[in-house]
Structure formats: C-alpha cells, structure tokens
Design a protein around this motif. Structure first.
Motif, PDB file in Angstrom:
ATOM      1  N   PRO A  97      78.561  48.167   5.230  1.00 31.73           N
ATOM      2  CA  PRO A  97      79.401  48.602   6.339  1.00 31.73           C
ATOM      3  C   PRO A  97      79.803  50.064   6.188  1.00 31.73           C
ATOM      4  O   PRO A  97      79.941  50.564   5.071  1.00 31.73           O
ATOM      5  CB  PRO A  97      80.619  47.678   6.255  1.00 31.73           C
ATOM      6  N   ARG A  98      79.969  50.722   7.315  1.00 34.64           N
ATOM      7  CA  ARG A  98      80.451  52.099   7.279  1.00 34.64           C
ATOM      8  C   ARG A  98      81.878  52.122   6.753  1.00 34.64           C
ATOM      9  O   ARG A  98      82.590  51.122   6.790  1.00 34.64           O
ATOM     10  CB  ARG A  98      80.402  52.705   8.678  1.00 34.64           C
ATOM     11  N   HIS A 101      84.985  49.969   7.859  1.00 35.77           N
ATOM     12  CA  HIS A 101      84.536  48.733   8.489  1.00 35.77           C
ATOM     13  C   HIS A 101      84.516  47.603   7.480  1.00 35.77           C
ATOM     14  O   HIS A 101      84.324  47.822   6.281  1.00 35.77           O
ATOM     15  CB  HIS A 101      83.125  48.910   9.061  1.00 35.77           C
ATOM     16  N   TRP A 105      82.513  41.628   9.683  1.00 40.43           N
ATOM     17  CA  TRP A 105      82.151  41.837  11.084  1.00 40.43           C
ATOM     18  C   TRP A 105      81.077  42.905  11.232  1.00 40.43           C
ATOM     19  O   TRP A 105      80.993  43.557  12.272  1.00 40.43           O
ATOM     20  CB  TRP A 105      83.403  42.212  11.890  1.00 40.43           C
ATOM     21  N   ALA A 106      80.262  43.091  10.198  1.00 37.89           N
ATOM     22  CA  ALA A 106      79.226  44.109  10.247  1.00 37.89           C
ATOM     23  C   ALA A 106      78.204  43.778  11.324  1.00 37.89           C
ATOM     24  O   ALA A 106      77.883  42.602  11.564  1.00 37.89           O
ATOM     25  CB  ALA A 106      78.540  44.222   8.893  1.00 37.89           C
ATOM     26  N   ASN A 107      77.707  44.799  11.975  1.00 35.89           N
ATOM     27  CA  ASN A 107      76.688  44.612  12.993  1.00 35.89           C
ATOM     28  C   ASN A 107      75.737  45.796  12.958  1.00 35.89           C
ATOM     29  O   ASN A 107      76.091  46.884  12.498  1.00 35.89           O
ATOM     30  CB  ASN A 107      77.318  44.454  14.378  1.00 35.89           C
ATOM     31  N   GLU A 109      74.643  47.766  15.123  1.00 37.86           N
ATOM     32  CA  GLU A 109      74.937  48.931  15.961  1.00 37.86           C
ATOM     33  C   GLU A 109      75.895  49.901  15.268  1.00 37.86           C
ATOM     34  O   GLU A 109      75.851  51.110  15.515  1.00 37.86           O
ATOM     35  CB  GLU A 109      75.547  48.491  17.294  1.00 37.86           C
ATOM     36  N   ASP A 110      76.766  49.370  14.430  1.00 32.02           N
ATOM     37  CA  ASP A 110      77.826  50.199  13.870  1.00 32.02           C
ATOM     38  C   ASP A 110      77.713  50.425  12.370  1.00 32.02           C
ATOM     39  O   ASP A 110      78.400  51.303  11.828  1.00 32.02           O
ATOM     40  CB  ASP A 110      79.189  49.572  14.148  1.00 32.02           C
ATOM     41  N   ASP A 111      76.896  49.618  11.698  1.00 33.86           N
ATOM     42  CA  ASP A 111      76.834  49.681  10.237  1.00 33.86           C
ATOM     43  C   ASP A 111      75.388  49.865   9.775  1.00 33.86           C
ATOM     44  O   ASP A 111      74.481  49.948  10.585  1.00 33.86           O
ATOM     45  CB  ASP A 111      77.447  48.411   9.648  1.00 33.86           C
ATOM     46  N   TYR A 112      75.228  49.930   8.456  1.00 36.66           N
ATOM     47  CA  TYR A 112      73.905  50.154   7.884  1.00 36.66           C
ATOM     48  C   TYR A 112      73.238  48.808   7.574  1.00 36.66           C
ATOM     49  O   TYR A 112      73.777  47.996   6.817  1.00 36.66           O
ATOM     50  CB  TYR A 112      74.016  50.981   6.601  1.00 36.66           C
ATOM     51  N   TRP A 113      72.056  48.628   8.139  1.00 38.91           N
ATOM     52  CA  TRP A 113      71.287  47.404   7.944  1.00 38.91           C
ATOM     53  C   TRP A 113      69.866  47.763   7.549  1.00 38.91           C
ATOM     54  O   TRP A 113      69.294  48.738   8.059  1.00 38.91           O
ATOM     55  CB  TRP A 113      71.241  46.587   9.241  1.00 38.91           C
TER      56      TRP A 113
END
Length: 123
Positions: A97-98, A101, A105-107, A109-113
């Motif tokens: 997660p950024r 974050h 609730w990591a996703n 669109e908003d975090d590193y995957w």
C-alpha cells in the motif's frame, strides 16, 4: 514501486508451494506488504500481511498453513503455502500500500500491485 511475483503452479491438494515477490524498492522502506488472491467469481481476499515490526496477519482460511516472510537483503516477500486445498486456487498478487494507506483496503488503482501469479490446486 514495482512488484514481480513468481512461483505459482498447478499442484495437487496437500502439496506445497512457495510464492516470491521481488520489489524494486528496498523492502525495509516499505512498512507493510502482503498477498491478495482473486479466485473466479469471488471477491478479492487479503491472504496474509506483514508489517515491518514483525506483526503478521492471516486470513482464517489459511492460518496454520501459510507463512509470510520478508528478506530485506533480497528485497523479497515470500508466501510459503502448505497443505494446499482446491479452495486456495486463484491469482495471487503481491501488494504494497502507498504511504498512509491500509493494506486491508488496498486496491490496484491506488496502491502498488504485481501482475499476479496463478496457483491452481487440483483435488
């Protein structure tokens, strides 16, 4: 941060697998990392997480069978999976997660995957 997973495979129930995630950034600089999985027709699920202080989280369905660990020298995050079951089948993603974050609730669109690695467990 770029994350690259490997280790997924087709195995039989009861067997083991070890997933590895290589991070482009030092894992010492990432507070929390974890593994999500996505099975067909199911919601994305946080399987395991590791906080830099050593605190771990495991989904109830994998407790006692999966172990998450981090190697700060290799900048890797591993997931050792034992006694695999058909219900463990899915695409497994390494997640970071950024800052600010929560991994809960990591996703994408908003975090590193990472791009994911497929685990298939046959009965």
């Amino acid at each position: 941060v770029q994350l690259v997973e490997s280790g997924g495979d087709l195995v039989q129930a009861g067997e083991s697998l070890r997933l590895t995630c290589v991070s482009s950034e030092s894992t010492e600089r990432i507070n929390t990392m974890g593994w999500y999985r996505q099975a067909p027709d199911k919601e994305r699920e946080l399987v395991a997480a590791l906080v830099s202080g050593g605190t771990t989280y495991y989904a109830n369905s994998v407790k006692g069978r999966f172990t998450i660990s981090r190697d700060s020298y290799k900048n890797t995050l591993d997931l050792q999976m034992t006694s695999l079951k058909p219900e463990d089948t899915g695409m497994y993603y390494c997640v970071a997660p950024r800052s600010g974050h929560s991994i809960l609730w990591a996703n994408p669109e908003d975090d590193y995957w990472g791009q994911g690695t497929q685990v298939t467990v046959s009965s």
